[in-house]
Design a protein around this motif. Structure first.
Motif, PDB file in Angstrom:
ATOM      1  N   THR A  44       0.804  -1.225   0.000  1.00  0.00           N
ATOM      2  CA  THR A  44       0.000   0.000   0.000  1.00  0.00           C
ATOM      3  C   THR A  44       0.836   1.274   0.000  1.00  0.00           C
ATOM      4  N   GLY A  45       2.164   1.174   0.087  1.00  0.00           N
ATOM      5  CA  GLY A  45       2.975   2.365   0.254  1.00  0.00           C
ATOM      6  C   GLY A  45       2.844   2.939   1.648  1.00  0.00           C
ATOM      7  N   THR A  46       3.426   4.104   1.847  1.00  0.00           N
ATOM      8  CA  THR A  46       3.430   4.734   3.170  1.00  0.00           C
ATOM      9  C   THR A  46       2.099   5.394   3.509  1.00  0.00           C
ATOM     10  N   GLY A  47       1.255   5.585   2.510  1.00  0.00           N
ATOM     11  CA  GLY A  47       0.013   6.325   2.703  1.00  0.00           C
ATOM     12  C   GLY A  47       0.140   7.785   2.365  1.00  0.00           C
ATOM     13  N   ALA A  48       1.363   8.286   2.214  1.00  0.00           N
ATOM     14  CA  ALA A  48       1.569   9.714   1.976  1.00  0.00           C
ATOM     15  C   ALA A  48       1.019  10.147   0.616  1.00  0.00           C
ATOM     16  N   ASN A  49       1.135   9.288  -0.378  1.00  0.00           N
ATOM     17  CA  ASN A  49       0.686   9.619  -1.735  1.00  0.00           C
ATOM     18  C   ASN A  49      -0.525   8.779  -2.133  1.00  0.00           C
ATOM     19  N   ARG A  50      -1.410   8.581  -1.180  1.00  0.00           N
ATOM     20  CA  ARG A  50      -2.534   7.668  -1.373  1.00  0.00           C
ATOM     21  C   ARG A  50      -3.513   8.123  -2.451  1.00  0.00           C
ATOM     22  N   GLU A  51      -3.690   9.421  -2.626  1.00  0.00           N
ATOM     23  CA  GLU A  51      -4.663   9.890  -3.612  1.00  0.00           C
ATOM     24  C   GLU A  51      -4.300   9.428  -5.017  1.00  0.00           C
ATOM     25  N   ALA A  52      -3.011   9.436  -5.333  1.00  0.00           N
ATOM     26  CA  ALA A  52      -2.583   8.968  -6.647  1.00  0.00           C
ATOM     27  C   ALA A  52      -2.870   7.479  -6.812  1.00  0.00           C
ATOM     28  N   LEU A  53      -2.702   6.700  -5.737  1.00  0.00           N
ATOM     29  CA  LEU A  53      -3.036   5.278  -5.799  1.00  0.00           C
ATOM     30  C   LEU A  53      -4.533   5.092  -6.021  1.00  0.00           C
ATOM     31  N   PHE A  54      -5.350   5.863  -5.326  1.00  0.00           N
ATOM     32  CA  PHE A  54      -6.803   5.772  -5.537  1.00  0.00           C
ATOM     33  C   PHE A  54      -7.143   6.049  -7.005  1.00  0.00           C
ATOM     34  N   GLU A  55      -6.473   7.043  -7.586  1.00  0.00           N
ATOM     35  CA  GLU A  55      -6.740   7.389  -8.981  1.00  0.00           C
ATOM     36  C   GLU A  55      -6.328   6.254  -9.916  1.00  0.00           C
ATOM     37  N   HIS A  76       5.779  -3.332   7.944  1.00  0.00           N
ATOM     38  CA  HIS A  76       6.607  -2.135   7.843  1.00  0.00           C
ATOM     39  C   HIS A  76       5.836  -1.054   7.096  1.00  0.00           C
ATOM     40  N   LEU A  77       5.959   0.181   7.560  1.00  0.00           N
ATOM     41  CA  LEU A  77       5.071   1.232   7.089  1.00  0.00           C
ATOM     42  C   LEU A  77       5.331   1.661   5.647  1.00  0.00           C
ATOM     43  N   ASP A  78       6.470   1.327   5.063  1.00  0.00           N
ATOM     44  CA  ASP A  78       6.630   1.621   3.639  1.00  0.00           C
ATOM     45  C   ASP A  78       5.840   0.643   2.776  1.00  0.00           C
ATOM     46  N   HIS A  79       5.332  -0.422   3.390  1.00  0.00           N
ATOM     47  CA  HIS A  79       4.503  -1.392   2.677  1.00  0.00           C
ATOM     48  C   HIS A  79       3.055  -1.417   3.171  1.00  0.00           C
ATOM     49  N   ALA A  80       2.833  -1.064   4.420  1.00  0.00           N
ATOM     50  CA  ALA A  80       1.496  -1.187   5.012  1.00  0.00           C
ATOM     51  C   ALA A  80       0.947   0.124   5.540  1.00  0.00           C
ATOM     52  N   GLY A  81       1.707   1.207   5.412  1.00  0.00           N
ATOM     53  CA  GLY A  81       1.265   2.469   5.999  1.00  0.00           C
ATOM     54  C   GLY A  81      -0.020   3.002   5.413  1.00  0.00           C
ATOM     55  N   GLY A  82      -0.323   2.651   4.177  1.00  0.00           N
ATOM     56  CA  GLY A  82      -1.553   3.123   3.547  1.00  0.00           C
ATOM     57  C   GLY A  82      -2.741   2.203   3.723  1.00  0.00           C
ATOM     58  N   ALA A  83      -2.569   1.081   4.417  1.00  0.00           N
ATOM     59  CA  ALA A  83      -3.634   0.073   4.493  1.00  0.00           C
ATOM     60  C   ALA A  83      -4.908   0.623   5.128  1.00  0.00           C
ATOM     61  N   GLY A  84      -4.770   1.384   6.201  1.00  0.00           N
ATOM     62  CA  GLY A  84      -5.939   1.932   6.863  1.00  0.00           C
ATOM     63  C   GLY A  84      -6.702   2.911   5.994  1.00  0.00           C
ATOM     64  N   TYR A  85      -5.981   3.704   5.208  1.00  0.00           N
ATOM     65  CA  TYR A  85      -6.630   4.648   4.298  1.00  0.00           C
ATOM     66  C   TYR A  85      -7.372   3.906   3.187  1.00  0.00           C
ATOM     67  N   LEU A  86      -6.760   2.830   2.683  1.00  0.00           N
ATOM     68  CA  LEU A  86      -7.441   2.011   1.677  1.00  0.00           C
ATOM     69  C   LEU A  86      -8.686   1.358   2.259  1.00  0.00           C
ATOM     70  N   ALA A  87      -8.570   0.843   3.484  1.00  0.00           N
ATOM     71  CA  ALA A  87      -9.722   0.197   4.115  1.00  0.00           C
ATOM     72  C   ALA A  87     -10.878   1.185   4.287  1.00  0.00           C
ATOM     73  N   ALA A  88     -10.558   2.439   4.622  1.00  0.00           N
ATOM     74  CA  ALA A  88     -11.597   3.448   4.799  1.00  0.00           C
ATOM     75  C   ALA A  88     -12.259   3.805   3.474  1.00  0.00           C
ATOM     76  N   ARG A  89     -11.496   3.808   2.395  1.00  0.00           N
ATOM     77  CA  ARG A  89     -12.038   4.212   1.093  1.00  0.00           C
ATOM     78  C   ARG A  89     -12.806   3.085   0.419  1.00  0.00           C
ATOM     79  N   TYR A  90     -12.380   1.837   0.647  1.00  0.00           N
ATOM     80  CA  TYR A  90     -12.981   0.684  -0.043  1.00  0.00           C
ATOM     81  C   TYR A  90     -13.703  -0.175   0.990  1.00  0.00           C
ATOM     82  N   PRO A  91     -14.984   0.068   1.201  1.00  0.00           N
ATOM     83  CA  PRO A  91     -15.704  -0.492   2.357  1.00  0.00           C
ATOM     84  C   PRO A  91     -15.874  -2.002   2.331  1.00  0.00           C
ATOM     85  N   ASN A  92     -15.763  -2.622   1.170  1.00  0.00           N
ATOM     86  CA  ASN A  92     -15.978  -4.070   1.081  1.00  0.00           C
ATOM     87  C   ASN A  92     -14.677  -4.865   1.032  1.00  0.00           C
TER      88      ASN A  92
END
Length: 304
Positions: A44-55, A76-92
């Protein structure tokens, strides 16, 4: 490929790699999106650039309600730091991570503290991780399978890099998502470089993980940094040599200098990483890798 972009993985149908632009370095952070019957995001990356991943996920054609799985290879947060943001955006989407990583993603406080201590000023490239609710996450372990509908991923424990690390294998496509289990293949120098962070790097386990990948014998090896590569005996052999030679270099330099801080300083000054990463990241990465080996050597020497 530039930061924020994605492209198909050559030779693997429906698989894409997204460049997170981690640490202001093109292609350093690789997130994999498998547009299967039950789509999945791997790492998931660090979560810092999550909007680009969503796009990128949207451009690939995966709706917010359609994503089925979020699968970090380790905590490790360079691989899992964005997981919570993804979980919030993708409810299923259900989150799966190796068993020992679950607690770190449900309550990331200790992981954040450890990461800040380890990376220092590099924390500016991370996002504060979003905790994942208990009912959205479960652990996986060796032998488990992730059902993607028209294919499946087989879980293999790979604890050399960290105890909460796994690799994922798609046997039908001949793909292994290796994350950090086989090091980092750096295109600019056409070589594998080790990744040996403290405090839980284990050299012998790491060699076993590389041998596991060798036994699986995939056509494509999806690294967690700098993207996928064709996999052959030369690549696997290079990964083994890189780890053996790096650990021996640190061992010899410790014996020569007799001071661990001097050892770290030596390798920071001698690092080739400045050729292909920003200087701050190069120093931080070399320091982490040297300290990880020194910690491993302390542990091994203490067992003798």
């Amino acid at each position: 490929m530039r930061a924020g972009e994605f492209e198909p993985v050559r030779g693997v149908e429906d698989l894409y790699v997204h460049d997170t632009g981690m640490f202001d370095t093109d292609e350093y952070g690789a997130v994999y999106v498998y547009d299967a019957e039950r789509p999945i995001v791997i790492d998931t990356g660090t979560g810092a650039n999550r909007e680009a991943l969503f796009e990128s996920i949207e451009a690939i054609g995966i709706d917010r309600e359609e994503l089925a799985w979020i699968l970090p290879t380790h905590a490790h947060l360079d691989h899992a730091g964005g997981a919570g943001y993804l979980a919030a955006r993708y409810p299923n989407a259900a989150v799966r991570v190796p068993e020992k990583g679950v607690r770190h993603l449900v309550d990331p406080g200790a992981l954040v503290d450890g990461t800040k201590s380890a990376v220092g000023d590099q924390w500016e490239y991370y996002a504060e991780p979003k905790p994942i609710p208990d009912d959205r996450i479960e652990g996986v372990s060796g032998g488990d399978r992730i059902d993607l509908g028209d294919r499946e991923l087989v879980v293999h424990d790979a604890p050399g890099h960290a105890p909460h690390h796994a690799i994922y294998h798609d046997p039908d496509a001949g793909v292994v998502f290796a994350a950090d289990a086989a090091g980092i293949y750096v295109p600019e120098v056409d070589a594998v470089t080790p990744t040996t962070p403290p405090p839980q790097f284990d050299f012998e386990e790491c060699l076993d993980d590389i041998r596991l990948i060798e036994e699986i014998d995939p056509n494509t090896l999806c690294f967690g940094h700098f993207g996928p590569r064709d996999c052959d005996a030369d690549l696997i052999g290079e990964a083994k040599r890189a780890y053996v030679e790096w650990v021996e270099r640190v061992r010899e330099k410790r014996a020569e200098l007799g001071d661990d801080e001097a050892v770290v300083d030596h390798f920071e000054a001698a690092s080739r990483d400045v050729d292909y990463w920003n200087p701050e990241r190069a120093r931080a990465n070399t320091s982490l890798n040297a300290r990880g080996v020194l910690t491993y050597l302390d542990r091994v020497d203490g067992e003798e």
